[in-house]
Every structure is written in C-alpha cells, then in structure tokens.
Write an enzyme that holds these catalytic residues in place. Structure first.
Site, PDB file in Angstrom:
ATOM      1  N   THR A   3       0.788  -1.145  -0.169  1.00  0.00           N
ATOM      2  CA  THR A   3      -0.010  -0.055  -0.076  1.00  0.00           C
ATOM      3  C   THR A   3       0.616   1.227  -0.079  1.00  0.00           C
ATOM      4  O   THR A   3       1.679   1.518   0.770  1.00  0.00           O
ATOM      5  CB  THR A   3      -0.796  -0.056   1.249  1.00  0.00           C
ATOM      6  OG1 THR A   3      -1.644  -1.310   1.180  1.00  0.00           O
ATOM      7  CG2 THR A   3      -1.687   1.376   1.206  1.00  0.00           C
ATOM      8  N   THR A  42       6.042 -14.047   6.611  1.00  0.00           N
ATOM      9  CA  THR A  42       6.164 -14.250   7.749  1.00  0.00           C
ATOM     10  C   THR A  42       5.705 -13.313   8.823  1.00  0.00           C
ATOM     11  O   THR A  42       5.395 -11.919   8.492  1.00  0.00           O
ATOM     12  CB  THR A  42       7.813 -14.364   8.098  1.00  0.00           C
ATOM     13  OG1 THR A  42       8.267 -13.416   7.593  1.00  0.00           O
ATOM     14  CG2 THR A  42       8.177 -15.679   7.482  1.00  0.00           C
TER      15      THR A  42
END
Lengths: 400, 400
Positions: free
Chosen positions: B185, B400
């Site tokens: 984003t 992760t």
C-alpha cells in the site's frame, strides 16, 4: 552428425546450414521449400517496431503463392532502417535464384540481436549450399537451427486420418517467450500435407494462434520479430474447404493441438522458469474479460515471484484480479482455487482453507489457478511461468 | 525517544502509538485530528478488491466535514468481507468517541497483510491513548508509524508566502511502491494551513496526484489499499478560491512539489531498487499517448533488468516503444536519448553513438531516458526504478 527421425511432411523440404551468423559452431540458417500449389498463412508481431524481415514477409504473403521460407538465427535485422529492408530483400532474391522462383515467393525471418546489420554476404553464400541440401527429413535439425536462448528444440507432431489417408501436421518453434528482444523472438512453423484452400487456412491460423501463442506470457514484453507460419502442402487427402465438415474439424483439432504444444513448450522453456502454471478464469461476462483477468494474474510480477517461491500468496491473486479493470466487478462473488483447493470464497479467505493445502499445490512443478468471477458464462485460460532469480540474471547479463 | 523537529501545520494535531498490530516493538497506529472548518480531499485505489477501510473512507468523505484520520500499519483489513467493514466502522466509532465527533467524520486507513482480520480490540484500546497524546508536533513519528516494508520514512515540506503570511505544506507517505500487497500500500497524507474551499481542494488533489503518484511505477501492480489525502486546515492566509489567482497558483506549485517529492521517495525506496530513472516522452499526439509509451518503458521487465545491469540495451527501449500500442507510429521518426547521449536516430542506431557513452549514463544512480516520437507536441514523464535480484528475493520470501 545429428540423426533426424522426425516424420516428414510431403511437399515440404528443408535444409539447415551453418552460415556463421555469429561466432558459434552450429546451424543458424534454415531454408524451407514448399511445393507448388500449397497454401501458406502467417501471423506477425503487433510491435510497431517490427523488424525488416517482418515488413518484407507481410508484403510477400499478400502476393500469394509462397514457395520458400528463409530463417536466420543470431541477428534480428530489427531497427536497421532502409538497409535492413534492402538486406531482407536481398536474402529473398538469393533464395529465388537458387530455387528458380520469384523473390516475392519467399518469406524471410530473422531472430537475434536487435540493431545490428545482417552479415548479408554470409547468408548469400550459404543459401545456394542450403538449396542443394533440401530434403524431406530435417525437422529436428530445423528446430535446432532457429534456436537462440532456447535451452531445447520445440517440436510437435500429430497425425489424423481423413478419408482413409493419414494427414501429418509437423510444427517447430523457437522462443524463450518474447522475453529477450536482445536474442529474442517467437517463431513457429507448422506444416501439414492436408489440402486446405487459402481462405480457410487463413482462418485456421488465426484460430490456432488464438488458442496457443496468444495465451502465453513470460513477462508481457513483445518481440519485434514474432511470426507464426502455417503451411498446407495439399499433397494428401481430400480438399478440405468446408469449415463445418467433420473432416476439417478433426484436422483443425490436430492443428490446434500442435500449436498449443509448441506454445506450452515456449512457456516451459521460459527464461529462468521453474513452474508451468495454467490460469483459468471462468464465470466471466466475455472471453475478453476472462483473458484480461487471466493475463493480469499471469503477468503480475508479484504473483510470479510468489510462484517462484512456492508461496500460495492468495492476497496477490486477489490483488491481480482487482487490478484487471473488470467493470463493476462484485468481489463478493469471486472464488479462487489452487488446483482443487478453494482458497478464496465469496471474495475472502475460504473457511476450510488450510495453508498447507495451498502450499502443497504451489510446490508442484505444474498446477492450475482457477478464478471464478461469478458473473457470466465465459471461460478462458492462459499459460504462464514463474519469475525467478535466473530470469534477472539472464536478462541483466551484458550483451555479449 | 525520537525527537521530532519537523514543522507543524496549524490546525493539525497528531499522535502515534504502539498498538501492537503485529509482533513488533514500534508505533503502528497514527491518529490525525483536523480542526473544524478544514477542507479534506482524498483519492483511493482503483483496485476492485479495495480494502474495507477504503470502502468506509469513501463513504465518509462523501458526507464532508472530516475531522480525523486513523491509520494502522501491519494489517490491511483487505479481503476480509463484512467483518472487515464492521471492524473499520468500529475503529471510526472509537475515534469519534475519543474526540467527541461523529463516526462519519473519521477516515480509516490500513496497510499490511491482506486477508487477516484486524486485531480490533488492540485498536479500540489504543485510540483513547492516542487521543490523549495529540499535539501539533509529530510528523516524523507519524511518517515512521505508517511504514511497513519501507526502509525509511518519507517526508516533504514546503512553505510559500501568500499575502505576507507563511503557508506550510507538510506531507508524509509510505510505500515501497504498490509492489507488495502482502505488506503493501501506498499511503500519503499532505496537510497545509492554507484556506482552500472544498471544490478547489478536490481539483488540487487530482492535479497533484496526476503529477506525482500517478507517474510512478515499481512493477505495475496496484495495491488494494492505496490512498492519498490532502488537508487544508484553513487557519492561515487569505481564502484561496480563485484557481486562476497568482496566490493559488503559487500554493498549488508548492503542493504539487510536496506530492512529487513523496512520490519520488517511494520510487527511490522501491523494493530492491538501485536506480532512479526518469522516462520522458515527447513529440506525442496526446498526453495519454506520451504516458502510455513512458509506462511501456518504465514497466517493462526487460528494460528494468537492463537498468539493474547498467546495460544501455537500446533494443529493449525500441521494443518497449513499439509494444506500447501507439496507433500508426512511424518508427522512422523515433529518436531516443540517454541523458544527452542520442542512441536512436530515425528509428535506428544513431550514427555517432558510442557504447561507452551509453554505458556511462546507465552506470549512474539517476538518469533520464528521453523518447521523441516525432509526431506531436505533447510531452510527459514518469519515474521508475530497476528490477533487481533483491526484488525477487524480497517478494519471493515466505510470508512471515
């Protein structure tokens, strides 16, 4: 000497010779002779910077009655200006002299480095040598002579029985996927001994390419030299002039199969590719819409690096579907499957999805990503590969 | 404790707190309070899978009178269905309670992992804490609180004197380039204390984004959460309601500069990027055509790997121009320059071009590729970066 056990196509003779297009020891010039009365169709790259041989080939194919193809590897004769055009014409003239036909009956093709002039003299000397060696055998050698960055030759063959006669369809292609204009280009040559009139053959190549080469993507880049040629020598079987006849339909299916096998071979040999992935989009409002979504997935660097990593990163699939520009897409109707594993249901993570199931699919060398848009009845698919370190290495290397 | 020496913007108060959105020790929740009577404009991602906060923010901005922004990093609240929407509304409600305003006066923003639900309780607990810490200082902390894969905060500041008063324009942004929807984003927040009525501010943000964030590309992928907000608190200087006035034009220039600096900072911080390249296209028949060609170059993986390799591979530039889909392009009128070095003249290799000159340009960390299409008077530019091994590594890593 390489043995060549591939089937022959009556009406077609080939010869591959070492013209010394580059500083290498290998065949790099392919001559294909086509019998009189054959039909020949071709499609070419949409790139505005189309290469000199493409310009000349487009001219010649318009005049009809094509009798020979000449293909060189190692030099694309692209972005070479007026001299490039004149070089391509000189190649055609040399073939015309050697085969006693007109230059307009020859289609020239080049693949290799952009922006360098053809070693014309070497080609002019090699053409008569090749003409003396023409024979029905030689498809395997031909497939190797046109290779550039390809790691293996790409060959496909089918037969189909029509009216008690066995029709052959033999195809060769080269290209590590339109991805290296430096030593680039997808070229494909498919020949059948079927009798197909020109207008129907023109239609057939369009359909076959639409089902095959137009459905693959390595990186979305488009070569200046791409071309696909379909030859119908017409030596065998009945005249197939009715597109709706069962005989033609069976031939067409086999021709399309050969094209698809060649197209898939290009993706499998994509530079640095370690995965072969089918992207299937269904529930679309049109074929165009389905393909748009399929390519948005198949060409997304983020999806392709996830494929490389065997990471079932469904957020990237959702991102790619969303960016495809489907007008009024209701994301709450979108479902996504990794092979049989549903990962996205109604636009969100599927309730029963387990990461290890997605992981298992993404770890396979070949699998299918299916997107259901839930808005229509159209379905389309493409084939793509992953984006690896090796791709960067291959394409970041200095031109040598 | 981080010292914050950035200028303040009268009318705007900020607070950054550690809400524990992920298992990390850092601020990850930013609250911005806007004074009454300010104008607020925003633009949002075009991705159909836009995130829940984007859906809610679009709703709220329509109602006008925005008084607060809430931004969390670490979780995108995207592809989270009805619960995602309800979570975003709950965030707004918490801010409304803390600041004694209406929920519709709050715009929510999220950036981070797609497809996981917000840790709502943590946000609801952190919002009152943030509300108690609001102060005029805090732009630097804010720029850090919204970072995800960014390697550095992105901040830009300008002042402009209007009618004897100093107007401030302060902007922060985050994003390593729309390139990692996993932790993705682009978000940008720009605030000025100028007095600009809503319709003109809406026009200004469109122009500023058009000159900045719409001109950058890391990999052509589009996040589900992208948003840009422009706030005019209106505490300082005269009312600027005439788009043609000299005062407004000077303010606009400064606002655009802030946007451009933030957009360029995103490209410079592009994942794995080692080069900052301006692609300039001139001689086009329209701005749209110029931008199409610029993006064809700036988004081509082949061009981008050549940039990475410092290889002035002009064949790939020619390829990219040719594939851009410019109707009726006369390639013999195309010229290409690497900074001041002409590499392509009239569609072919420039006569005076020397490889070492091109090499020298491509070896620089920043340079300009200029394409002259030779067919019109329109000119446009974009900024891009290279495609490196590190990009593949970053994006191929397991989530992760």
């Amino acid at each position: 000497m390489l043995q060549d056990h591939l089937p022959q196509v009556p009406g077609i003779r080939l010869a591959s010779v070492a013209a010394g297009m580059k500083n290498w020891q290998r065949d790099d010039l392919l001559l294909i002779e086509i019998n009189e009365g054959a039909s020949v169709s071709a499609t070419f790259t949409q790139n505005a910077f189309c290469a000199a041989p493409v310009v000349v080939a487009k001219e010649h194919i318009g005049s009809g009655d094509i009798r020979a193809l000449l293909v060189n590897a190692g030099n694309a004769n692209a972005a070479t200006g007026a001299r490039g055009i004149s070089d391509a014409r000189a190649c055609c003239a040399a073939v015309a002299t050697a085969l006693n036909i007109r230059a307009e009956q020859v289609l020239p093709f080049s693949t290799g480095v952009i922006g360098e002039h053809l070693p014309l003299q070497k080609i002019l000397e090699a053409v008569p040598v090749a003409a003396d060696q023409l024979e029905g055998a030689g498809w395997d050698k031909a497939a190797r002579a046109i290779m550039t960055t390809d790691t293996r030759p790409k060959i496909a063959f089918r037969t189909v029985d029509i009216a008690g006669e066995q029709i052959r369809i033999q195809g060769i292609a080269k290209g590590a996927g339109m991805i290296k204009p430096n030593m680039a280009t997808m070229l494909a040559y498919v020949a059948t001994d079927a009798r197909i009139p020109q207008p129907l053959l023109d239609q057939l190549i369009g359909e076959a390419v639409g089902e095959s080469f137009n459905r693959i993507s390595i990186d979305g880049d488009t070569s200046t030299n791409d071309a696909c040629v379909l030859i119908a020598s017409g030596t065998t079987g009945p005249l197939l002039s009715d597109a709706n006849s069962a005989d033609y339909q069976r031939l067409k299916a086999a021709v399309v199969e050969v094209h698809i096998e060649l197209a898939q071979a290009i993706v499998r040999d994509g530079e640095g590719a370690s995965k072969f992935v089918t992207v299937q989009v269904r529930g679309a409002n049109s074929s165009e819409e389905a393909l748009k979504v399929a390519f948005a997935i198949g060409e997304s660097p983020l999806v392709k690096t996830a494929l490389y990593a065997s990471d079932p990163n469904w957020g990237r699939l959702v991102m790619a579907v969303g960016k495809a520009g489907v007008e009024g897409l209701d994301t709450s109707r979108v479902n996504i499957y990794l092979d049989q594993v549903q990962v996205v249901a109604s636009g969100g993570l599927a309730a029963g999805y387990r990461e290890e199931d997605g992981q298992q699919v993404f770890s396979k060398p070949e699998f299918t990503i299916t997107v259901d848009l839930g808005r229509g009845d159209f379905s389309e698919h493409i084939w793509t590969c992953d984006f690896s370190h090796e791709y960067v290495t291959i394409n970041a290397e200095y031109r040598t």
